[in-house]
Design a protein around this motif. Structure first.
Motif, PDB file in Angstrom:
ATOM      1  N   MET A 101      33.001  43.734  33.456  1.00 50.24           N
ATOM      2  CA  MET A 101      32.867  42.302  33.628  1.00 50.24           C
ATOM      3  C   MET A 101      32.927  41.985  35.120  1.00 50.24           C
ATOM      4  SD  MET A 101      35.317  39.218  32.163  1.00 50.24           S
ATOM      5  CE  MET A 101      34.915  39.460  30.468  1.00 50.24           C
ATOM      6  N   LYS A 102      31.998  41.193  35.584  1.00 47.74           N
ATOM      7  CA  LYS A 102      31.963  40.811  36.990  1.00 47.74           C
ATOM      8  C   LYS A 102      33.122  39.860  37.307  1.00 47.74           C
ATOM      9  CE  LYS A 102      27.047  41.384  37.619  1.00 47.74           C
ATOM     10  NZ  LYS A 102      26.684  41.978  38.868  1.00 47.74           N
ATOM     11  N   ILE A 103      33.576  39.913  38.551  1.00 48.66           N
ATOM     12  CA  ILE A 103      34.724  39.100  38.954  1.00 48.66           C
ATOM     13  C   ILE A 103      34.430  37.615  38.812  1.00 48.66           C
ATOM     14  CG2 ILE A 103      34.232  39.039  41.440  1.00 48.66           C
ATOM     15  CD1 ILE A 103      37.715  39.437  39.802  1.00 48.66           C
ATOM     16  N   GLU A 104      33.193  37.213  39.027  1.00 40.42           N
ATOM     17  CA  GLU A 104      32.828  35.802  38.865  1.00 40.42           C
ATOM     18  C   GLU A 104      33.070  35.343  37.427  1.00 40.42           C
ATOM     19  OE1 GLU A 104      30.078  37.406  42.127  1.00 40.42           O
ATOM     20  OE2 GLU A 104      30.802  38.116  40.195  1.00 40.42           O
ATOM     21  N   GLU A 105      32.807  36.231  36.471  1.00 41.35           N
ATOM     22  CA  GLU A 105      33.048  35.902  35.065  1.00 41.35           C
ATOM     23  C   GLU A 105      34.545  35.825  34.772  1.00 41.35           C
ATOM     24  OE1 GLU A 105      30.964  38.780  32.639  1.00 41.35           O
ATOM     25  OE2 GLU A 105      29.183  38.603  33.900  1.00 41.35           O
ATOM     26  N   VAL A 106      35.304  36.729  35.375  1.00 40.70           N
ATOM     27  CA  VAL A 106      36.750  36.753  35.164  1.00 40.70           C
ATOM     28  C   VAL A 106      37.375  35.444  35.624  1.00 40.70           C
ATOM     29  CG1 VAL A 106      38.916  37.834  35.881  1.00 40.70           C
ATOM     30  CG2 VAL A 106      36.938  39.261  35.316  1.00 40.70           C
ATOM     31  N   ILE A 107      36.973  34.993  36.816  1.00 38.53           N
ATOM     32  CA  ILE A 107      37.574  33.770  37.372  1.00 38.53           C
ATOM     33  C   ILE A 107      36.771  32.519  37.026  1.00 38.53           C
ATOM     34  CG2 ILE A 107      38.700  35.039  39.238  1.00 38.53           C
ATOM     35  CD1 ILE A 107      36.536  33.925  41.141  1.00 38.53           C
ATOM     36  N   ASP A 148      30.311  39.206  49.522  1.00 38.89           N
ATOM     37  CA  ASP A 148      30.828  40.526  49.162  1.00 38.89           C
ATOM     38  C   ASP A 148      32.271  40.738  49.616  1.00 38.89           C
ATOM     39  OD1 ASP A 148      28.545  41.292  47.802  1.00 38.89           O
ATOM     40  OD2 ASP A 148      27.625  42.209  49.578  1.00 38.89           O
ATOM     41  N   ALA A 149      32.616  40.281  50.803  1.00 38.11           N
ATOM     42  CA  ALA A 149      33.979  40.472  51.310  1.00 38.11           C
ATOM     43  C   ALA A 149      34.992  39.779  50.391  1.00 38.11           C
ATOM     44  CB  ALA A 149      34.097  39.940  52.739  1.00 38.11           C
ATOM     45  N   LYS A 150      34.681  38.576  49.956  1.00 34.89           N
ATOM     46  CA  LYS A 150      35.574  37.837  49.061  1.00 34.89           C
ATOM     47  C   LYS A 150      35.647  38.522  47.699  1.00 34.89           C
ATOM     48  CE  LYS A 150      35.636  33.325  49.196  1.00 34.89           C
ATOM     49  NZ  LYS A 150      36.903  33.099  49.834  1.00 34.89           N
ATOM     50  N   LYS A 151      34.496  39.013  47.204  1.00 34.36           N
ATOM     51  CA  LYS A 151      34.468  39.679  45.901  1.00 34.36           C
ATOM     52  C   LYS A 151      35.340  40.940  45.902  1.00 34.36           C
ATOM     53  CE  LYS A 151      29.858  39.682  44.618  1.00 34.36           C
ATOM     54  NZ  LYS A 151      28.685  39.638  43.785  1.00 34.36           N
ATOM     55  N   VAL A 152      35.297  41.683  46.998  1.00 36.08           N
ATOM     56  CA  VAL A 152      36.116  42.895  47.078  1.00 36.08           C
ATOM     57  C   VAL A 152      37.594  42.530  46.997  1.00 36.08           C
ATOM     58  CG1 VAL A 152      36.851  44.800  48.569  1.00 36.08           C
ATOM     59  CG2 VAL A 152      34.423  44.298  48.309  1.00 36.08           C
ATOM     60  N   ILE A 153      37.999  41.545  47.772  1.00 35.81           N
ATOM     61  CA  ILE A 153      39.405  41.118  47.761  1.00 35.81           C
ATOM     62  C   ILE A 153      39.805  40.662  46.358  1.00 35.81           C
ATOM     63  CG2 ILE A 153      41.026  39.340  48.588  1.00 35.81           C
ATOM     64  CD1 ILE A 153      40.596  41.355  50.736  1.00 35.81           C
ATOM     65  N   LEU A 154      38.989  39.822  45.736  1.00 32.29           N
ATOM     66  CA  LEU A 154      39.304  39.330  44.392  1.00 32.29           C
ATOM     67  C   LEU A 154      39.340  40.471  43.375  1.00 32.29           C
ATOM     68  CD1 LEU A 154      37.212  36.027  44.348  1.00 32.29           C
ATOM     69  CD2 LEU A 154      39.702  36.258  44.537  1.00 32.29           C
ATOM     70  N   ASN A 155      38.399  41.398  43.477  1.00 35.57           N
ATOM     71  CA  ASN A 155      38.387  42.552  42.574  1.00 35.57           C
ATOM     72  C   ASN A 155      39.638  43.408  42.738  1.00 35.57           C
ATOM     73  OD1 ASN A 155      36.173  42.975  40.679  1.00 35.57           O
ATOM     74  ND2 ASN A 155      34.854  42.727  42.461  1.00 35.57           N
ATOM     75  N   LEU A 156      40.041  43.645  43.985  1.00 29.65           N
ATOM     76  CA  LEU A 156      41.248  44.437  44.230  1.00 29.65           C
ATOM     77  C   LEU A 156      42.491  43.739  43.690  1.00 29.65           C
ATOM     78  CD1 LEU A 156      40.561  45.775  47.834  1.00 29.65           C
ATOM     79  CD2 LEU A 156      40.731  47.132  45.739  1.00 29.65           C
ATOM     80  N   MET A 157      42.586  42.440  43.944  1.00 29.76           N
ATOM     81  CA  MET A 157      43.750  41.690  43.458  1.00 29.76           C
ATOM     82  C   MET A 157      43.795  41.662  41.936  1.00 29.76           C
ATOM     83  SD  MET A 157      43.698  38.630  46.294  1.00 29.76           S
ATOM     84  CE  MET A 157      44.986  37.661  45.560  1.00 29.76           C
ATOM     85  N   TYR A 158      42.642  41.458  41.324  1.00 24.88           N
ATOM     86  CA  TYR A 158      42.583  41.417  39.865  1.00 24.88           C
ATOM     87  C   TYR A 158      42.898  42.796  39.277  1.00 24.88           C
ATOM     88  CZ  TYR A 158      40.980  40.405  35.152  1.00 24.88           C
ATOM     89  OH  TYR A 158      40.915  40.247  33.791  1.00 24.88           O
ATOM     90  N   ALA A 159      42.329  43.847  39.867  1.00 26.48           N
ATOM     91  CA  ALA A 159      42.601  45.215  39.395  1.00 26.48           C
ATOM     92  C   ALA A 159      44.088  45.534  39.526  1.00 26.48           C
ATOM     93  CB  ALA A 159      41.757  46.222  40.175  1.00 26.48           C
ATOM     94  N   GLN A 160      44.683  45.137  40.637  1.00 28.22           N
ATOM     95  CA  GLN A 160      46.117  45.367  40.844  1.00 28.22           C
ATOM     96  C   GLN A 160      46.928  44.694  39.743  1.00 28.22           C
ATOM     97  OE1 GLN A 160      47.672  43.590  44.409  1.00 28.22           O
ATOM     98  NE2 GLN A 160      49.704  44.415  44.097  1.00 28.22           N
TER      99      GLN A 160
END
Length: 154
Positions: A1-7, A15-27
């Protein structure tokens, strides 16, 4: 699932924001599952980390500063964590004979037994998250994450 769908974002994310959000969500996902694993044992992830650090000493005492340096969460209150582990009989704390201002911490047999019981469950937890990736992808992800968290001096 893409991070945009999650949030549930309708806004295009760079891309820079997506990486940060993906890392935070994965954590958070990984941390929540890990906390579920530890909950029946009445141990927090930080306490578990301290016990693993102490087991790695192979019977040698370690002081609070050394534990703090090795913690994954650098802002953890090591003294409070050790106090909680003392109450549970997972560690001992003695005054250092050479420097009375230092405390020496050792893992107990009960602490080692807890880790031994958790080892297979923790390994399974790790493998669950790794199962979607090949060995090469895991190695590459580790390289990328190590590179990503290194901030260039400006």
């Amino acid at each position: 699932m893409k991070i945009e769908e999650v949030i549930k974002s309708n806004v295009a994310l760079d891309d820079a924001k997506k990486v940060i959000l993906n890392l935070m969500y994965a954590q958070n996902v990984i941390g929540d599952k890990f906390n579920e694993l530890l909950k029946p044992y009445d141990v927090s992830a930080e306490q578990y980390n301290v016990l693993r650090i102490l087991r790695g000493q192979k019977g040698a005492a370690v002081n609070m500063c050394d534990i703090q340096e090795r913690m994954l969460a650098k802002n953890s209150n090591t003294t409070r964590l050790i106090d909680k582990l003392l109450v549970k009989d997972y560690v001992t704390r003695e005054i250092c004979p050479v420097n009375r201002r230092k405390m020496e911490i050792l893992i107990t047999a009960k602490g080692l037994s807890l880790l031994e019981e958790l080892d297979a469950k923790v390994k399974s937890h790790e493998e669950t998250f790794a199962s979607n990736l090949t060995t090469d992808e895991l190695q590459y992800l580790n390289q990328l994450l190590e590179k990503y968290r290194t901030i260039k001096n400006e």
